[in-house]
Design a protein around this motif. Structure first.
Motif, PDB file in Angstrom:
ATOM      1  N   LEU A  53       0.663  -1.236  -0.099  1.00 37.69           N
ATOM      2  CA  LEU A  53      -0.059   0.206  -0.019  1.00 37.69           C
ATOM      3  C   LEU A  53       0.713   1.219   0.135  1.00 37.69           C
ATOM      4  N   ASN A  54       1.947   1.144   0.805  1.00 35.48           N
ATOM      5  CA  ASN A  54       2.680   2.479   0.840  1.00 35.48           C
ATOM      6  C   ASN A  54       3.458   2.733  -0.589  1.00 35.48           C
ATOM      7  N   LEU A  55       3.786   1.757  -1.214  1.00 33.00           N
ATOM      8  CA  LEU A  55       4.118   2.056  -2.627  1.00 33.00           C
ATOM      9  C   LEU A  55       3.289   2.308  -3.611  1.00 33.00           C
ATOM     10  N   ALA A  56       2.120   1.634  -3.448  1.00 35.90           N
ATOM     11  CA  ALA A  56       0.831   1.988  -4.423  1.00 35.90           C
ATOM     12  C   ALA A  56       0.505   3.550  -4.238  1.00 35.90           C
ATOM     13  N   SER A  57       0.502   3.826  -2.980  1.00 33.35           N
ATOM     14  CA  SER A  57       0.016   5.293  -2.782  1.00 33.35           C
ATOM     15  C   SER A  57       0.719   6.238  -3.266  1.00 33.35           C
ATOM     16  N   LYS A  58       2.097   6.051  -3.538  1.00 30.95           N
ATOM     17  CA  LYS A  58       3.017   7.176  -4.026  1.00 30.95           C
ATOM     18  C   LYS A  58       2.793   7.039  -5.668  1.00 30.95           C
ATOM     19  N   ARG A  59       2.329   6.166  -6.037  1.00 26.20           N
ATOM     20  CA  ARG A  59       2.264   6.156  -7.564  1.00 26.20           C
ATOM     21  C   ARG A  59       0.876   5.747  -8.421  1.00 26.20           C
ATOM     22  N   SER A  60      -0.129   5.865  -7.547  1.00 24.34           N
ATOM     23  CA  SER A  60      -1.501   5.648  -8.228  1.00 24.34           C
ATOM     24  C   SER A  60      -2.426   6.451  -7.505  1.00 24.34           C
ATOM     25  N   GLU A  61      -3.402   6.917  -8.486  1.00 30.96           N
ATOM     26  CA  GLU A  61      -4.586   7.623  -7.810  1.00 30.96           C
ATOM     27  C   GLU A  61      -5.748   6.929  -7.368  1.00 30.96           C
ATOM     28  N   LEU A  62      -5.842   5.728  -7.822  1.00 31.04           N
ATOM     29  CA  LEU A  62      -7.202   4.730  -7.581  1.00 31.04           C
ATOM     30  C   LEU A  62      -6.331   3.492  -7.014  1.00 31.04           C
ATOM     31  N   ILE A  63      -6.384   2.607  -5.913  1.00 30.61           N
ATOM     32  CA  ILE A  63      -5.981   1.466  -5.367  1.00 30.61           C
ATOM     33  C   ILE A  63      -7.051   0.860  -5.203  1.00 30.61           C
ATOM     34  N   ILE A  64      -7.389  -0.600  -5.923  1.00 35.77           N
ATOM     35  CA  ILE A  64      -8.253  -1.232  -5.819  1.00 35.77           C
ATOM     36  C   ILE A  64      -7.749  -2.611  -5.180  1.00 35.77           C
ATOM     37  N   LEU A  65      -8.363  -3.173  -4.362  1.00 33.41           N
ATOM     38  CA  LEU A  65      -7.961  -4.506  -3.388  1.00 33.41           C
ATOM     39  C   LEU A  65      -8.930  -5.235  -3.330  1.00 33.41           C
ATOM     40  N   CYS A  66      -8.771  -6.406  -3.741  1.00 39.58           N
ATOM     41  CA  CYS A  66      -9.634  -7.636  -3.808  1.00 39.58           C
ATOM     42  C   CYS A  66      -9.142  -8.821  -3.144  1.00 39.58           C
ATOM     43  N   GLY A  67     -10.185  -9.312  -2.084  1.00 42.90           N
ATOM     44  CA  GLY A  67      -9.862 -10.256  -1.176  1.00 42.90           C
ATOM     45  C   GLY A  67      -9.421  -9.919   0.047  1.00 42.90           C
ATOM     46  N   GLY A  68      -9.536 -10.723   0.788  1.00 42.15           N
ATOM     47  CA  GLY A  68      -9.228 -10.486   2.337  1.00 42.15           C
ATOM     48  C   GLY A  68     -10.255  -9.678   3.095  1.00 42.15           C
ATOM     49  N   LEU A  69     -11.565  -9.806   2.639  1.00 40.23           N
ATOM     50  CA  LEU A  69     -12.569  -9.271   3.481  1.00 40.23           C
ATOM     51  C   LEU A  69     -13.543 -10.046   4.244  1.00 40.23           C
ATOM     52  N   GLY A  70     -13.156 -11.369   4.279  1.00 42.23           N
ATOM     53  CA  GLY A  70     -13.997 -12.397   5.066  1.00 42.23           C
ATOM     54  C   GLY A  70     -13.871 -12.383   6.658  1.00 42.23           C
ATOM     55  N   PRO A  71     -14.123 -13.604   7.140  1.00 39.80           N
ATOM     56  CA  PRO A  71     -14.343 -13.830   8.667  1.00 39.80           C
ATOM     57  C   PRO A  71     -13.143 -14.400   9.381  1.00 39.80           C
ATOM     58  N   THR A  72     -12.235 -14.725   8.591  1.00 38.78           N
ATOM     59  CA  THR A  72     -11.099 -15.470   9.138  1.00 38.78           C
ATOM     60  C   THR A  72      -9.994 -14.628   9.606  1.00 38.78           C
TER      61      THR A  72
END
Length: 404
Positions: A53-72
């Motif tokens: 995220l640190n790298l992405a926030s320095k070079r992109s205006e829109l960051i889309i994350l998919c996965g890791g939203l579940g209950p575990t």
């Protein structure tokens, strides 16, 4: 808008599942006018995700994350993003009620960790999950937009279509959408097509022209960018006209998934004509691919698949001379018209065993007969056996297209 995808899941890095979400999102975002510059897959590890995220926030205006939203316990995406952007999470009451209802309606005790699927950003926008339990989220912090989507493809696709896509349209209200058109060509190779169109390809700006080599055919993707759909289609029309002025004789239709047999079956159906097939070359595939087209059985009425010329006489109850292939093909076509009573008979025969191991060669004869005439064409294929048989099928159907 510079866009980056972060796909979360250790199972992806281990090769246990295939990342179909990245391909889906990239295509959808391109159609919306968003430029995907980077895609990263990261495991279920909070530190590595925050480093990403640190790298992405320095070079992109829109960051889309998919996965890791579940209950575990390894579903860490919301927690990691919340900590990274220093924005607190809270429960979305509607999502939480949905989770409670699911468990109560099935008389099951709800584990406490299921509640984390209802977490969302306090200052953000919650995205409902039409097919699952974990809600998505969107938030803007320091001119960077973060969009969180679930990992299961069925949930991600539904949430993107119903929730995220309208949001992204509003986020960039003056964006330019991409509109693509696919042109398909046969009987010309990719290198020759690119050579013929070199002036157009070298000068391309908007629309762009991208060639794709397919087995025994070539596809061109024309893509126009405009904030106005009519303008985009006009640009595509103008580019298509330039291309077809040069390559019209090889063009057979439009569509990313279009097949030559589909074009031919529809052509014969429109003419109210029927077809039968005598196949000594493609193991019956020529007949099968025709019947697999929608309404194909209304056109392709009969088929004979023969692997040995010696069987022909007994099948037709007459003496069939196994002389040269041209004479044999014409005799078979004539006999087929009498046997099947269809408007056309297609005969395929030849020998795929010429050449050598390094450069196999196949000789193919196509014969198309109706009550008035029998026409034929000889073609030589090179490369491996599967390619040659595929070529016999596609060029055989193209032979019908051009002569019916």
């Amino acid at each position: 808008m510079k866009t980056e995808l972060i796909v979360v899941g250790t199972e992806l890095l281990l090769g246990q599942i295939v990342n179909t979400n990245g391909a889906f999102l990239s295509k959808e975002l391109a159609d919306l006018g968003y430029e995907v510059y980077f895609e990263t897959t990261v495991g279920d590890n909070k530190k590595r995700l925050m480093d990403t995220l640190n790298l992405a926030s320095k070079r992109s205006e829109l960051i889309i994350l998919c996965g890791g939203l579940g209950p575990t316990t390894d579903d860490l995406t919301k927690e990691a993003v919340s900590e990274f952007i220093n924005e607190p999470l809270e429960y979305d009451e509607e999502s939480l009620e949905k989770i409670y209802h699911l468990f109560s309606s099935t008389d099951k005790v709800m584990p406490e960790n299921n509640k984390q699927q209802a977490l969302t950003f306090k200052k953000g926008i919650t995205l409902k999950n039409p097919t699952g339990l974990a809600c998505g989220a969107f938030i803007e912090v320091n001119d960077v937009n973060y969009l969180l989507l679930p990992g299961p493809p069925s949930e991600l696709t539904a949430m993107f279509e119903q929730e995220a896509k309208p949001l992204l349209r509003r986020l960039s209200p003056h964006h330019k959408e991409l509109v693509s058109r696919y042109l398909r060509f046969i009987d010309i190779g990719e290198s020759q097509l690119v050579t013929d169109l070199s002036d157009i390809i070298d000068a391309q700006t908007n629309p762009t022209v991208a060639p794709y080599a397919k087995s025994n055919e070539v596809m061109l993707r024309l893509t126009a960018q405009s904030s106005n759909l009519d303008t985009a289609n006009q640009l595509l029309d103008e580019m298509e006209e330039k291309i077809l002025d040069i390559e019209k004789r090889y063009f057979y239709g439009y569509g990313e998934e279009l097949t030559i047999q589909e074009v031919v079956i529809n052509q014969l159906k429109k003419q109210r004509k029927t077809l039968s097939v005598i196949d000594l070359l493609t193991d019956g595939r020529f007949f099968t691919v025709g019947t697999e087209v929608d309404s194909g059985e209304q056109v392709v009425k009969a088929g004979i698949n023969v692997n040995s010329k010696s069987m022909l006489s007994s099948m037709f109850n007459q003496t069939i001379e196994e002389s040269d292939d041209e004479a044999l093909g014409k005799e078979l076509a004539k006999s087929g018209l009498e046997m099947f009573q269809t408007d056309y008979v297609m005969v395929l025969l030849g020998d795929m065993s010429h050449g050598n191991d390094e450069l196999p060669e196949g000789i193919t004869w196509f014969f198309l007969a109706n009550k008035e005439d029998i026409i034929c064409k000889k073609r030589i294929f090179k490369r491996h056996l599967a390619y040659m048989k595929d070529g016999a099928i596609k060029h055989g159907y193209n032979f019908i297209r051009l002569n019916s």
